[in-house]
Design an enzyme around this catalytic site. Structure first.
Site, short mmCIF file in Angstrom:
data_model
loop_
_atom_site.label_atom_id
_atom_site.label_comp_id
_atom_site.label_asym_id
_atom_site.label_seq_id
_atom_site.Cartn_x
_atom_site.Cartn_y
_atom_site.Cartn_z
N ASN A 93 0.89 -1.36 0.07
CA ASN A 93 0.13 -0.09 -0.13
C ASN A 93 0.85 1.10 -0.02
O ASN A 93 2.13 1.38 0.05
CB ASN A 93 -1.01 0.06 1.14
CG ASN A 93 -0.01 -0.04 2.54
OD1 ASN A 93 0.44 0.80 2.82
ND2 ASN A 93 -0.23 -1.00 3.24
N ASP A 148 -4.45 -6.38 5.01
CA ASP A 148 -5.57 -7.13 5.62
C ASP A 148 -5.61 -8.37 4.95
O ASP A 148 -6.17 -9.28 5.45
CB ASP A 148 -6.80 -6.27 5.23
CG ASP A 148 -7.08 -5.17 6.10
OD1 ASP A 148 -6.23 -4.82 7.26
OD2 ASP A 148 -7.56 -4.29 5.89
N LYS A 155 8.77 -17.44 -10.32
CA LYS A 155 7.97 -16.41 -11.05
C LYS A 155 6.84 -16.80 -11.91
O LYS A 155 7.20 -17.76 -12.67
CB LYS A 155 9.00 -15.63 -11.87
CG LYS A 155 8.30 -14.32 -12.42
CD LYS A 155 9.50 -13.60 -13.15
CE LYS A 155 8.80 -12.52 -14.07
NZ LYS A 155 9.42 -12.24 -15.07
N PHE A 206 -4.42 3.60 14.57
CA PHE A 206 -4.76 4.56 13.56
C PHE A 206 -5.81 3.93 12.87
O PHE A 206 -6.14 3.00 12.59
CB PHE A 206 -3.61 4.92 12.51
CG PHE A 206 -2.50 5.78 13.37
CD1 PHE A 206 -1.87 5.72 14.66
CD2 PHE A 206 -2.42 7.16 13.08
CE1 PHE A 206 -0.83 6.52 15.15
CE2 PHE A 206 -1.91 8.21 13.47
CZ PHE A 206 -0.98 7.89 14.53
N LYS A 237 -13.66 0.39 15.56
CA LYS A 237 -12.43 -0.37 15.76
C LYS A 237 -11.91 -0.20 17.24
O LYS A 237 -11.20 -1.00 17.59
CB LYS A 237 -11.65 0.31 14.73
CG LYS A 237 -11.83 -0.12 13.08
CD LYS A 237 -10.73 0.70 12.54
CE LYS A 237 -11.31 0.45 10.93
NZ LYS A 237 -10.75 1.19 9.92
N LYS A 247 -11.09 -3.61 18.97
CA LYS A 247 -9.61 -3.87 19.25
C LYS A 247 -9.04 -3.59 20.53
O LYS A 247 -7.94 -3.47 21.08
CB LYS A 247 -8.92 -3.10 18.17
CG LYS A 247 -9.15 -3.38 16.76
CD LYS A 247 -8.16 -3.11 15.60
CE LYS A 247 -8.69 -3.07 14.28
NZ LYS A 247 -7.57 -3.04 12.99
N1 CTP Z 1 -3.88 -3.05 11.86
C1 CTP Z 1 -3.41 -4.07 12.45
N2 CTP Z 1 -3.29 -5.25 11.51
C2 CTP Z 1 -4.01 -5.49 10.58
C3 CTP Z 1 -4.39 -4.47 9.84
C4 CTP Z 1 -4.57 -3.20 10.70
O1 CTP Z 1 -2.83 -4.16 13.59
N3 CTP Z 1 -3.69 -6.45 10.04
C5 CTP Z 1 -3.99 -1.94 12.69
C6 CTP Z 1 -3.49 -0.54 12.11
O2 CTP Z 1 -2.04 -0.59 12.20
C7 CTP Z 1 -4.18 0.39 12.62
C8 CTP Z 1 -5.57 -0.16 12.95
O3 CTP Z 1 -5.28 -1.61 13.14
O4 CTP Z 1 -3.47 0.84 13.67
C9 CTP Z 1 -6.56 0.19 12.13
O5 CTP Z 1 -6.24 -0.11 10.65
P1 CTP Z 1 -7.20 -0.08 9.26
O6 CTP Z 1 -6.71 -0.44 8.13
O7 CTP Z 1 -7.99 1.46 9.44
O8 CTP Z 1 -8.55 -0.86 9.79
P2 CTP Z 1 -8.99 -2.17 9.67
O9 CTP Z 1 -8.93 -2.99 11.16
O10 CTP Z 1 -7.98 -2.98 8.74
O11 CTP Z 1 -10.35 -2.29 8.98
P3 CTP Z 1 -10.85 -1.78 7.50
O12 CTP Z 1 -9.53 -2.13 6.60
O13 CTP Z 1 -11.85 -2.71 7.29
O14 CTP Z 1 -11.14 -0.51 7.54
#
Ligand code: CTP
Length: 407
Positions: free
Chosen positions: A219, A288, A298, A333, A347, A351
């Site tokens: 990303n 995610d 490859k 975040f 969230k 969490k």
């Molecule tokens: N985070 C994490 N582990 C993951 C994904 C996210 O610890 N596999 C943490 C990020 O570092 C951030 C928080 O969770 O502090 C929220 O991340 P975000 O991408 O906004 O949310 P998600 O829980 O992944 O939900 P969505 O993508 O559905 O918005």
């Protein structure tokens, strides 16, 4: 002239980065500092004392017991002379010797005899820097209050690429200026050591999930917010570990830097350190989903269409939320483009967080890869706090001052 009237003792140990030190000496003198130089015997193989004598205008100290010269308590005189001792470059051997109290030459004896702050700019091959003894010694240096500046990532003289290069002279100069307090990188009210005695674990940057040996899913995260937090936390007195996915930024000085690549590696690194942590701040953007299976070779473009099967990764923050004990504070975040506050609150609860920092990548000059950020702070109780757009360093200080006292 940020260093007017300051005395800097520069010590060189044997590494190829010695060739950069005359530039450091010159830059220090341009800022008004008085500079004296000492070298180990190995350092004199890379650059001659004459070069440094010419640049600094003073004899260079190498020998503990030079022939035909009465030196008396030269090591004590040198040790008491400066306002700061700066060892650049610092080899793995130097780390090892000082960490175990071995002072078998003038330079190491002066370092141990000196009552002033010591700054160290490591320079070595990445494997040597990553070796458990060097890591342990660097952590010990920080524990006893030495400032470790760098090392940086990049090409090495030994043809390796990795973390181990000495940081550039201008970065060492900036660290000396900060240390000697002439040039504050932050307003004075932000330098109070409100996080002294606290251990912070901060994550930053993107993660990369391999598809095959040459491709990955990732990303746009740059790591800037997490690195700004780590740098600010050090200045506020905390012991900081920065677990970072691949980022172009160099590790802030004074942090224990743990580079990782995948979300799973980040999970392992965080899990291992979490039990000893007061504050976990997850500013990273882990993936995610990851390819269910990375191909060993490859993938060839045989067919017109291709399906990639993805499986969910571990949610690091959620897993730590489940393990959280009294006295531990968790900050996440949330990156949201729609229904920000409602999603962030969800969230925060799911969490088990103490705070969530909401930002929106669609806001102008905010979130991914910008130097500025506009955030909203949400806690379990009370109304959301919307902060104005500010640079990430100021946001970092403001955030850390807000959480100080929570753990
Ligand atoms: N985070 C994490 N582990 C993951 C994904 C996210 O610890 N596999 C943490 C990020 O570092 C951030 C928080 O969770 O502090 C929220 O991340 P975000 O991408 O906004 O949310 P998600 O829980 O992944 O939900 P969505 O993508 O559905 O918005």
């Amino acid at each position: 002239m940020s260093l007017q009237g300051k005395k800097v003792l520069v010590g060189l140990t044997g590494g190829i980065a010695c060739y950069k030190v005359p530039y450091l000496v010159r830059d220090l003198m341009r800022q008004g500092a008085e500079v004296r130089v000492m070298m180990t015997k190995s350092a004199t193989k890379f650059i001659t004392p004459l070069t440094l004598e010419t640049v600094s205008g003073y004899p260079v100290a190498v020998d503990m017991f030079p022939e035909r010269e009465f030196v008396g308590t030269r090591h004590i005189d040198l040790a008491n002379w400066p306002d700061v001792v700066v060892i650049a470059p610092a080899t793995a051997n130097f780390f090892g010797k000082i960490a175990s109290g071995v002072t078998d030459d003038l330079l190491t004896t002066v370092v141990i005899a000196s009552p002033v702050p010591v700054m160290v700019a490591p320079a070595m091959n990445p494997q040597m820097w990553q070796h458990p003894t060097t890591k342990r010694n660097a952590a010990y240096f920080r524990e006893i209050g030495y400032e470790v500046v760098g090392p940086a990532e990049g090409d090495m003289a030994c043809d390796h690429v990795g973390i181990g290069r000495m940081v550039e002279p201008r970065e060492i100069l900036a660290a000396i200026e900060r240390l000697l307090g002439k040039k504050k990188s932050v307003p004075t009210n932000q330098t109070k050591a409100v996080l002294t005695g606290k251990r912070l674990l901060i994550t930053a940057g993107p993660c990369r999930e391999p598809i095959d040996p040459v491709r990955y899913i990732s990303n746009r995260s740059s790591g800037k917010m997490g690195y700004a937090l780590a740098e600010a936390a050090v200045q506020l007195g905390a012991t900081v570990t920065l677990v970072s996915g691949p980022s172009r930024l160099s590790a802030p000085s004074g942090v224990d830097f743990v580079p990782v690549e995948t979300t799973d590696q980040m999970y392992q690194a965080v899990s291992q350190r979490f039990p000893d942590t007061h504050y976990l701040i997850m500013a990273a953007a882990p993936a995610d989903f990851a390819p269910s299976q990375a191909a060993a070779h490859k993938i060839k473009k045989q067919q017109a269409e291709m399906q990639l099967s993805l499986s969910p990764t571990v949610d690091i923050l959620k897993a730590m939320g489940e393990r959280k004990k009294d006295g531990q504070v968790l900050i996440g975040f949330a990156l949201e483009t729609d229904d920000g506050i409602a999603n962030a609150r969800r969230k925060l609860k799911a969490k088990n967080l103490d705070m969530i920092v909401l930002n929106n990548p669609l806001d102008a000059n905010s979130a991914f890869d910008h130097d500025t950020n506009k955030v909203t702070i949400i806690q379990p109780e009370g109304d959301p706090e919307e902060w104005p757009l500010d640079n990430k360093s100021n946001v970092a200080f403001k955030l850390l001052e807000k959480i100080a006292g929570m753990a």
